[in-house]
Design a protein around this motif. Structure first.
Motif, short mmCIF file in Angstrom:
data_model
loop_
_atom_site.label_atom_id
_atom_site.label_comp_id
_atom_site.label_asym_id
_atom_site.label_seq_id
_atom_site.Cartn_x
_atom_site.Cartn_y
_atom_site.Cartn_z
N UNK B 156 -3.84 -2.94 59.83
CA UNK B 156 -3.53 -1.66 60.46
C UNK B 156 -3.13 -1.86 61.92
N UNK B 157 -3.84 -2.75 62.62
CA UNK B 157 -3.54 -2.98 64.02
C UNK B 157 -2.13 -3.54 64.19
N UNK B 158 -1.77 -4.48 63.29
CA UNK B 158 -0.44 -5.07 63.39
C UNK B 158 0.63 -4.02 63.11
N UNK B 159 0.37 -3.18 62.10
CA UNK B 159 1.34 -2.13 61.79
C UNK B 159 1.43 -1.14 62.94
N UNK B 160 0.28 -0.87 63.57
CA UNK B 160 0.27 0.07 64.69
C UNK B 160 1.14 -0.46 65.83
N UNK B 161 1.16 -1.77 65.99
CA UNK B 161 1.97 -2.35 67.06
C UNK B 161 3.44 -2.02 66.86
N UNK B 162 3.89 -2.12 65.60
CA UNK B 162 5.30 -1.80 65.33
C UNK B 162 5.56 -0.32 65.56
N UNK B 163 4.63 0.49 65.08
CA UNK B 163 4.80 1.93 65.25
C UNK B 163 4.88 2.28 66.74
N UNK B 164 4.07 1.58 67.54
CA UNK B 164 4.06 1.80 68.97
C UNK B 164 5.41 1.41 69.57
N UNK B 165 5.93 0.28 69.11
CA UNK B 165 7.20 -0.19 69.65
C UNK B 165 8.31 0.78 69.33
N UNK B 166 8.29 1.35 68.10
CA UNK B 166 9.37 2.24 67.69
C UNK B 166 9.13 3.67 68.14
N UNK B 167 7.88 4.00 68.42
CA UNK B 167 7.57 5.36 68.82
C UNK B 167 7.58 6.33 67.66
N UNK B 168 7.49 5.82 66.44
CA UNK B 168 7.44 6.70 65.27
C UNK B 168 6.66 6.02 64.16
N UNK B 169 6.13 6.80 63.22
CA UNK B 169 5.47 6.20 62.06
C UNK B 169 6.29 6.37 60.80
N UNK B 170 7.51 6.88 60.97
CA UNK B 170 8.39 6.97 59.80
C UNK B 170 9.07 5.62 59.59
N UNK B 171 9.07 5.14 58.34
CA UNK B 171 9.61 3.80 58.10
C UNK B 171 11.10 3.74 58.41
N UNK B 172 11.85 4.79 58.01
CA UNK B 172 13.28 4.81 58.34
C UNK B 172 13.46 4.92 59.85
N UNK B 173 12.58 5.67 60.50
CA UNK B 173 12.65 5.79 61.96
C UNK B 173 12.43 4.44 62.63
N UNK B 174 11.46 3.69 62.14
CA UNK B 174 11.18 2.36 62.70
C UNK B 174 12.41 1.48 62.57
N UNK B 175 13.04 1.53 61.40
CA UNK B 175 14.23 0.69 61.19
C UNK B 175 15.38 1.16 62.05
N UNK B 176 15.46 2.51 62.26
CA UNK B 176 16.52 3.04 63.10
C UNK B 176 16.41 2.54 64.53
N UNK B 177 15.17 2.38 65.01
CA UNK B 177 14.95 1.95 66.39
C UNK B 177 14.99 0.44 66.55
N UNK B 178 15.20 -0.28 65.46
CA UNK B 178 15.05 -1.75 65.49
C UNK B 178 16.15 -2.43 66.31
N UNK B 179 15.77 -3.44 67.06
CA UNK B 179 16.73 -4.34 67.71
C UNK B 179 16.33 -5.75 67.33
N UNK B 180 17.29 -6.66 67.41
CA UNK B 180 17.01 -8.02 66.92
C UNK B 180 15.86 -8.66 67.69
N UNK B 181 15.73 -8.35 69.01
CA UNK B 181 14.69 -9.02 69.79
C UNK B 181 13.29 -8.52 69.44
N UNK B 182 13.23 -7.54 68.53
CA UNK B 182 11.89 -7.15 68.07
C UNK B 182 11.24 -8.26 67.27
#
Lengths: 239, 320
Positions: B156-182
Motif C-alpha cells: 500500500x505504501x509503495x502504491x501510495x507513492x505513485x498516487x502521490x506523484x500523480x496526484x490521483x488514485x485513478x489508474x488511467x489518471x496515473x498513466x495520463x500523468x506519467x513521464x519516463x523519468x518516473x
C-alpha cells in the motif's frame, strides 16, 4: 539503497550475515556499510543465482527424447547378455559363477565315431538349452568375464521389457539373435599392446614365413653349389 | 441500450482475458522452468511442444471426484475457491490496457479498488485452511493470513507513492500523468510493490503457506478436482493481475514508442516481461523460512517503502 535488514534476505545472504557480524564484533567496530561477505555488493549471491538459471535456459537441454529418438549409448553399455553359441563348450563356468544363478544350461555328451580305423572315439558336449532369467540377472557381467571361450557378450540392446515376469527368461535362440546387436570392440589406444590373438597369429605367420624363407634359401644354396654343372636345358655357355 | 451492450461486451472481453492469459502464463512457466533446469517440459499434449498441457490438466481435474472431508465446514469449504479466484477477475476489470478508454471499467478510485479487492483473495486461502478441519491446512491458512498482514502494508505504501506523484488514485489518471523519468524515480517503490505482491500471491520464494515439503499443500491440502484447479488458476490470475498492476503503476503501462496505436501492446509486453521475472524468481530461489519472511517485510520492505514515500514527497515539493 538502505542497508539490508539483519537476518538478511536469501539463503546465501543469511550465512554471509552471521559470519559478518561475528567479525565486526571481534574488531569492535560498528556496522559501516555491508560488503556482502566475500566482497562485492550486497545481494551478489542472489544476482549470481539469477544469472545461473538464465544461462541454463539459453543452453540446450540435456533431455533424451527416448521413445521418439533412440539414445546414444556408449559401446560398452550393459543392456543385455548375448550368446555366441558356436563358441560355447558347455564348461558351465558362467552358470557356476553367476551370483544369483540365473543361467540355465542343459547338455548331453555325444560320441563321435573314430576318424581313423585305429583311433579312439571322441566325445563332445552338445548344448541343449542355454537360458538367462533376466528377472534375476543383476547385470554384474561376471559370466561374461569368466567365459574362457568368448561365447558371452554385452549388447547395448535394452528394449526387452515384458508384461509377465516369466517371459523374461530368454532361451538361446533369443540370446543368439542379440549377438547381432553386439558392437565391434572399441579401437585400442594408439600405444596399446597388441591383442594376444593377433600377436599369436603374427608369431605363427612369422615362423611360417621364416621357414619358407629358410627352405627357399636352402634351395638356392643347393642350386648354387650345383652351379658348375648346369641344369639340363641351361643356355649358359660353360666357362 | 448501447451502453448496456457495450458494458456487457467489455465484461465478456475481460472474462476471456481472465480465462486465457493465466493459462498462457502457466504454460510459459512450465516451459521456462523446464529449460532453466535443463529439461524440456511438456512435449506431447497438443502435438507441438506440449502447448495444450494445461488444457489436458483442466480436463483431468474436471474428471476427478469432488471430495469434501467429513469433518469439514461444508459451505465454507466449497465457497473458498470462488473467494480466492473472483477478486482477481474484479481487479482485472479496472486495469487500463491502452489509451482512450481501453479498459474494462475506468474507476475514479481505481487504485483503492484494486488494492482493496486484491486483499480479499487471501481470504480464500484462510477460509480453505480453516474449513478443511486439517491441521496442515490450518497452519497454511494462518501463515497466509500472517503473510497478508505483513506484506499488505509495504504494498500500500509503495502504491501510495505513485498516487502521490500523480496526484490521483485513478489508474488511467496515473498513466495520463506519467513521464519516463518516473521509472527511475519510483524504482524502489516498484521493487517493494512487486516483491510484496509476490508474497501475497504466495509465490516462491515466499511460498511458506503452501510449503509442500513441510505442510503438504497448506490450505489446499484437502481440495481435489475442479476446486483445486480453481485455486491453481487463482494463483496464475494473481500473477497476471500483479504484473499488469506493476506495469501500469511503475513502468508506465501503455507508454512507449508508437503508444497512440500500440499502447495495448506495450502494456501486454511489460506485463509478460514481469510474469517472466516471477517465474525466474521461482526457479532461482529457495523458500524463505517463516521468520526470515516476516523480518524481510517488517525490517526491509516497509522502511524502503517509507523512504520511497519521503523521496516522492520531496521531489514533488521541489517540482511544484
Amino acid at each position: 539503497m538502505p542497508p539490508l535488514p539483519s537476518g538478511s534476505v536469501g539463503p546465501t545472504g543469511h550465512t554471509e550475515h552471521t559470519g559478518h557480524t561475528g567479525q565486526s564484533h571481534q574488531r569492535g567496530s560498528g556496522h559501516s556499510g555491508r560488503s556482502g561477505g566475500s566482497g562485492g555488493f550486497p545481494g551478489r549471491g542472489l544476482a549470481k543465482g539469477l544469472a545461473v538459471t538464465l544461462r541454463t535456459m539459453t543452453r540446450r537441454s540435456v533431455t533424451d527424447q527416448y521413445p521418439d529418438a533412440q539414445p546414444e549409448l556408449p559401446p560398452r553399455s550393459r543392456g543385455v547378455i548375448a550368446l555366441l553359441e558356436e563358441n560355447c563348450t558347455v564348461c558351465m563356468l558362467c552358470a557356476r559363477e553367476c551370483p544369483d544363478w540365473c543361467i540355465y544350461i542343459d547338455s548331453h555328451k555325444e560320441t563321435l565315431p573314430a576318424a581313423e580305423p585305429n583311433a579312439r572315439a571322441r566325445t563332445r558336449n552338445v548344448l541343449d538349452r542355454f537360458a538367462i532369467d533376466f528377472s534375476l540377472c543383476m547385470y554384474c557381467g561376471i559370466c561374461i568375464e569368466v567365459c574362457p571361450f568368448d561365447a558371452l557378450f554385452w549388447s547395448p540392446e535394452f528394449e526387452y521389457a515384458e508384461t509377465d515376469i516369466l517371459e523374461l527368461t530368454h532361451e538361446r535362440e533369443k540370446l543368439r539373435e542379440w549377438m547381432w546387436t553386439v558392437p565391434p570392440p572399441p579401437a585400442l589406444d594408439p600405444a596399446a599392446e597388441e591383442p594376444k590373438e593377433i600377436a599369436a597369429a603374427r608369431k605363427a605367420a612369422d615362423k611360417l614365413a621364416a621357414a619358407d624363407a629358410a627352405a627357399e634359401a636352402a634351395a638356392a644354396a643347393a642350386q648354387e653349389s650345383a652351379g658348375t654343372t648346369p641344369p639340363p636345358g641351361g643356355e649358359e655357355p660353360a666357362p | 441500450m448501447t451502453t448496456a451492450l457495450e458494458a456487457l461486451l467489455r465484461c465478456v472481453a475481460v472474462l476471456v482475458v481472465f480465462l486465457t492469459f493465466p493459462l498462457v502464463i502457466g504454460q510459459t512457466e512450465h516451459k521456462v522452468m523446464a529449460h532453466m533446469q535443463g529439461r524440456l517440459g511438456p512435449m506431447y499434449a497438443g502435438g507441438f511442444h506440449g502447448w495444450a498441457q494445461l488444457v489436458a490438466d483442466g480436463v483431468k481435474f474436471a474428471q476427478k471426484e469432488d471430495i469434501v472431508p467429513a469433518g469439514a465446514d461444508r459451505r465454507i469449504f466449497q465457497l473458498a475457491p470462488a473467494v480466492a479466484l473472483l477478486p482477481y477477475l474484479l481487479v482485472l476489470i479496472a486495469i487500463p490496457v491502452g489509451p482512450g478508454g481501453f479498459v474494462g471499467q475506468a474507476l475514479d478510485a481505481g487504485l483503492f479498488f484494486v488494492l482493496a479487492v486484491m486483499g480479499i483473495g487471501v481470504l480464500g486461502s484462510l477460509m480453505a485452511g480453516w474449513a478443511s478441519a486439517n491441521k496442515f491446512s490450518l497452519l497454511g491458512g494462518v501463515r497466509s493470513a500472517a503473510q497478508l498482514l505483513a506484506y499488505e502494508l509495504p504494498m500500500l505504501l509503495a502504491a501510495a507513492s505513485v498516487a502521490m506523484a500523480a496526484g490521483t488514485v485513478s489508474l488511467t489518471g496515473i498513466l495520463g500523468a506519467f513521464h519516463w523519468w518516473w521509472v527511475p524515480w519510483q524504482i524502489v517503490g516498484g521493487f517493494v510493490f512487486f516483491t510484496s505482491g509476490l508474497a501475497e500471491l504466495q509465490r516462491p520464494p515466499f511460498d511458506m503457506p503452501v510449503a509442500d515439503s513441510e505442510i503438504i499443500f497448506g490450505a489446499y491440502t484437502e481440495y481435489t478436482g475442479l476446486r483445486f484447479a480453481l485455486f491453481l488458476l487463482s494463483e496464475y490470475a494473481g500473477i497476471l493481475v500483479l504484473c499488469a498492476l506493476t506495469a501500469v503503476l511503475f513502468l508506465g503501462g501503455w507508454h512507449g514508442p508508437l503508444s497512440a496505436d500500440l499502447g495495448w501492446l506495450w502494456t501486454l509486453l511489460k506485463t509478460f516481461a514481469l510474469a517472466f521475472v516471477v517465474i525466474w524468481l521461482r526457479v532461482t530461489y529457495p523458500r524463505l523460512r517463516e521468520d526470515q519472511l516476516m523480518r524481510f517485510a517488517w525490517t526491509f520492505l516497509i522502511p524502503l517503502a517509507l523512504a520511497q514515500l519521503a523521496l516522492t514527497g520531496i521531489v514533488k515539493v521541489v517540482i511544484s
